[in-house]
Design an enzyme around this catalytic site. Sequence first.
Site, PDB file in Angstrom:
ATOM      1  N   GLU A  26      12.682   8.466 -11.869  1.00  0.00           N
ATOM      2  CA  GLU A  26      11.258   8.123 -11.817  1.00  0.00           C
ATOM      3  C   GLU A  26      11.115   6.694 -11.306  1.00  0.00           C
ATOM      4  O   GLU A  26      11.868   5.808 -11.708  1.00  0.00           O
ATOM      5  CB  GLU A  26      10.613   8.203 -13.213  1.00  0.00           C
ATOM      6  CG  GLU A  26      10.254   9.607 -13.642  1.00  0.00           C
ATOM      7  CD  GLU A  26       9.225   9.655 -14.785  1.00  0.00           C
ATOM      8  OE1 GLU A  26       8.536   8.647 -15.056  1.00  0.00           O
ATOM      9  OE2 GLU A  26       9.118  10.723 -15.413  1.00  0.00           O
ATOM     10  N   ASP A  49       2.944  10.100 -21.181  1.00  0.00           N
ATOM     11  CA  ASP A  49       2.166   9.167 -20.359  1.00  0.00           C
ATOM     12  C   ASP A  49       0.860   8.802 -21.065  1.00  0.00           C
ATOM     13  O   ASP A  49       0.443   7.639 -21.062  1.00  0.00           O
ATOM     14  CB  ASP A  49       1.828   9.780 -18.999  1.00  0.00           C
ATOM     15  CG  ASP A  49       3.056  10.015 -18.140  1.00  0.00           C
ATOM     16  OD1 ASP A  49       4.055   9.298 -18.323  1.00  0.00           O
ATOM     17  OD2 ASP A  49       3.006  10.916 -17.284  1.00  0.00           O
TER      18      ASP A  49
HETATM   19 ZN    ZN Z   1       4.828  10.546 -16.275  1.00  0.00          ZN
END
Ligand code: ZN
Length: 134
Positions: free
Chosen positions: A26, A93
């Site tokens: 990521e 998130d």
């Molecule tokens: Zn994420």
Amino acid sequence: MMSVLELNKSLLQEMITYVDGYAPLEACGLLAGKEARAEKMIGVTNQAQSPARFVMDPSEQLQAFDWIESNGLDLIGIFHSHPTGPEIVSATDIAEAAYPVVHLIFSHSDSDWKARGFWIEDGSAREVILRVTG
Ligand SMILES: [Zn+2]
């Protein structure tokens, strides 16, 4: 709350190139601009070095905040990638969102990166329309 974020095509492409270069991990970074228009992206090292989560390097993040302020811009977005999907913000998130800004997710499916924006507030996420210009 912001419902539309404007950015130009070259800025969008710059973020795609950045997250693509980071895959399969990521990638993450900040978006600076004015009001609802993004003008500059700043990539920040993902300290987690993980394909499934990100933790921004705190000193790089502080440096980026200083740069944004000294250039007369505001922090208006945070972007990160989901190299194997999904297109939307995850429960993590939402739980970890620390700033009232647009959260951009770059997800990878087939051969393309797709960008979607979300506003996260009070434990829920609403889509922010990305208006790509020129
Ligand atoms: Zn994420």
